[in-house]
Design a protein around this motif. Structure first.
Motif, PDB file in Angstrom:
ATOM      1  N   ILE A  63       0.854  -1.191   0.000  1.00 49.40           N
ATOM      2  CA  ILE A  63       0.000   0.000   0.000  1.00 49.40           C
ATOM      3  C   ILE A  63       0.887   1.236   0.000  1.00 49.40           C
ATOM      4  O   ILE A  63       1.684   1.437   0.928  1.00 49.40           O
ATOM      5  CB  ILE A  63      -0.941   0.039   1.217  1.00 49.40           C
ATOM      6  CG1 ILE A  63      -1.752  -1.261   1.305  1.00 49.40           C
ATOM      7  CG2 ILE A  63      -1.858   1.246   1.147  1.00 49.40           C
ATOM      8  CD1 ILE A  63      -1.207  -2.256   2.294  1.00 49.40           C
ATOM      9  N   CYS A  85      -9.821  -0.734  -1.990  1.00 51.65           N
ATOM     10  CA  CYS A  85      -9.148  -0.280  -3.206  1.00 51.65           C
ATOM     11  C   CYS A  85      -9.393  -1.307  -4.295  1.00 51.65           C
ATOM     12  O   CYS A  85      -9.396  -2.510  -4.027  1.00 51.65           O
ATOM     13  CB  CYS A  85      -7.652  -0.113  -2.940  1.00 51.65           C
ATOM     14  SG  CYS A  85      -6.694   0.451  -4.363  1.00 51.65           S
ATOM     15  N   GLU A 122      -7.920  -0.698  -7.605  1.00 51.11           N
ATOM     16  CA  GLU A 122      -6.934  -0.476  -8.662  1.00 51.11           C
ATOM     17  C   GLU A 122      -5.591  -1.034  -8.208  1.00 51.11           C
ATOM     18  O   GLU A 122      -4.916  -0.452  -7.355  1.00 51.11           O
ATOM     19  CB  GLU A 122      -6.827   1.016  -8.980  1.00 51.11           C
ATOM     20  CG  GLU A 122      -8.109   1.592  -9.567  1.00 51.11           C
ATOM     21  CD  GLU A 122      -7.960   3.044  -9.974  1.00 51.11           C
ATOM     22  OE1 GLU A 122      -6.815   3.540  -9.988  1.00 51.11           O
ATOM     23  OE2 GLU A 122      -8.982   3.671 -10.265  1.00 51.11           O
ATOM     24  N   CYS A 143      -1.012  -1.050  -4.643  1.00 45.42           N
ATOM     25  CA  CYS A 143      -2.133  -0.146  -4.857  1.00 45.42           C
ATOM     26  C   CYS A 143      -1.764   1.210  -4.275  1.00 45.42           C
ATOM     27  O   CYS A 143      -1.076   1.292  -3.251  1.00 45.42           O
ATOM     28  CB  CYS A 143      -3.422  -0.677  -4.237  1.00 45.42           C
ATOM     29  SG  CYS A 143      -3.477  -0.665  -2.442  1.00 45.42           S
ATOM     30  N   VAL A 161      -3.186   4.708  -2.689  1.00 46.60           N
ATOM     31  CA  VAL A 161      -4.399   5.158  -2.005  1.00 46.60           C
ATOM     32  C   VAL A 161      -4.293   6.631  -1.617  1.00 46.60           C
ATOM     33  O   VAL A 161      -3.203   7.201  -1.570  1.00 46.60           O
ATOM     34  CB  VAL A 161      -4.658   4.310  -0.738  1.00 46.60           C
ATOM     35  CG1 VAL A 161      -4.860   2.857  -1.108  1.00 46.60           C
ATOM     36  CG2 VAL A 161      -3.507   4.455   0.253  1.00 46.60           C
ATOM     37  N   CYS A 192      -6.204   7.696   1.237  1.00 43.69           N
ATOM     38  CA  CYS A 192      -7.070   7.570   2.404  1.00 43.69           C
ATOM     39  C   CYS A 192      -6.573   8.432   3.564  1.00 43.69           C
ATOM     40  O   CYS A 192      -5.439   8.945   3.537  1.00 43.69           O
ATOM     41  CB  CYS A 192      -7.127   6.107   2.850  1.00 43.69           C
ATOM     42  SG  CYS A 192      -5.531   5.452   3.375  1.00 43.69           S
TER      43      CYS A 192
END
Length: 300
Positions: free
Chosen positions: A43, A96, A98, A119, A121, A123
């Motif tokens: 991530i 997520c 993608e 991925c 993000v 967030c």
């Protein structure tokens, strides 16, 4: 619920990732030639930092250790991507959809295929949740600190070997630590097999297999070039371990030296004259056919 239903159930695959018409049950015997999928997700926040998760201290393997990923076994009926989406949400609370693949590595010793994704993000960084029995803490690691973090003693070493090539490829060139890539596991595709002729210089014939690490990009923007040692026949693809880096002082890119992994099924018959241990002198003599034109040094 009976005992069969209560246990974790997986689809069976061959080492090339083809689904077989068999079912595997966690904790029970897995026949030779069968493997189960494991999804792992890196991530990365849009600000460039990476999410690190600390494993529950009660876990049998690597309790209390850290890793730059969320993940776990892919359940029966799921694809690797579907498993990645589920595991990411269960372990972090992040939704997520993608994902970009970064590796797929088949291990003989654990009879598992580890499928890695990344991925990106955007967030709220303070809203990460924990999965009971799996994770107990988290932190966000800045790009400039990622090498030191991943090399810590309490980092999951087997995951480090898989993730380091990706971490290396996305870091700023000046902050890359060449020796950190040594020992990493990479998927290599051969585009100039042993015995082939150089596409621009007909007087150069490749005495070894030469290719690139898939999905790992070098400073020139192309996939990372790799010399394959320990294989005495032409091959098309291999999973291997980085044993050295050839640092070119007068060129924009370095070269990696890779040998077959003993514990990983690369679907390759290496040949009869297999050696997986090389000295600097042996490496230099092997790659001299091409490296003689550059000012370089071998880092091991």
């Amino acid at each position: 619920m009976d005992s069969f239903q209560a246990k974790e159930v997986w689809d069976a695959y061959d080492c090339k990732g083809k689904r077989l018409n068999d079912t595997l049950i966690r904790g029970e015997f897995i026949p030779d030639g069968m493997y189960h999928l494991v999804a792992e997700v890196v991530i990365r926040h849009k600000d460039g930092s990476f999410l690190a998760m600390q494993r529950d201290f009660r876990k049998k393997n690597y309790g209390g250790f850290w890793e730059i990923s969320a993940g776990g076994a892919v359940q029966k009926g799921e694809t690797a991507l579907e498993g990645a989406v589920r595991e990411l949400f269960e372990e972090t609370g992040i939704a997520c959809n993608e994902f970009s693949p970064i590796y797929s590595i088949c291990y003989d010793d654990t009879q598992s295929i580890h499928c890695g994704f990344v991925c990106t993000v955007d967030c709220n960084k303070d809203t990460i949740v924990f999965q009971k029995g799996e994770t107990v803490d988290y932190c966000w690691v800045k790009t400039e600190d990622i090498f030191d973090f991943v090399m810590k003693d309490d980092y999951v070493d087997c995951q480090r070997a898989r993730i380091m090539p990706y971490i290396y490829s996305v870091a700023d060139g000046e902050k890359r630590k060449i020796n950190s890539i040594i020992g990493s596991v990479v998927s290599v595709k051969i585009d100039r097999p042993l015995g082939s002729v150089h596409p621009k210089h007909s007087d150069i014939i490749y005495p070894i297999n030469y290719g690139f690490a898939e999905n790992i990009f070098a400073d020139d923007g192309e996939e990372q070039d790799v010399y394959v040692l320990g294989v005495d026949k032409p091959i098309q693809k291999m999973i291997g371990r980085v044993v050295a880096v050839i640092k070119r002082n007068d060129d924009v890119e370095n070269k990696w030296v890779v040998v077959p992994c003993k514990n990983i099924n690369s679907s390759v018959q290496f040949g009869t004259n297999v050696n997986l241990n090389f000295s600097k002198e042996e490496i230099y003599n092997t790659v001299h056919f091409q490296e003689q034109y550059f000012d370089n040094e071998i880092i091991m």
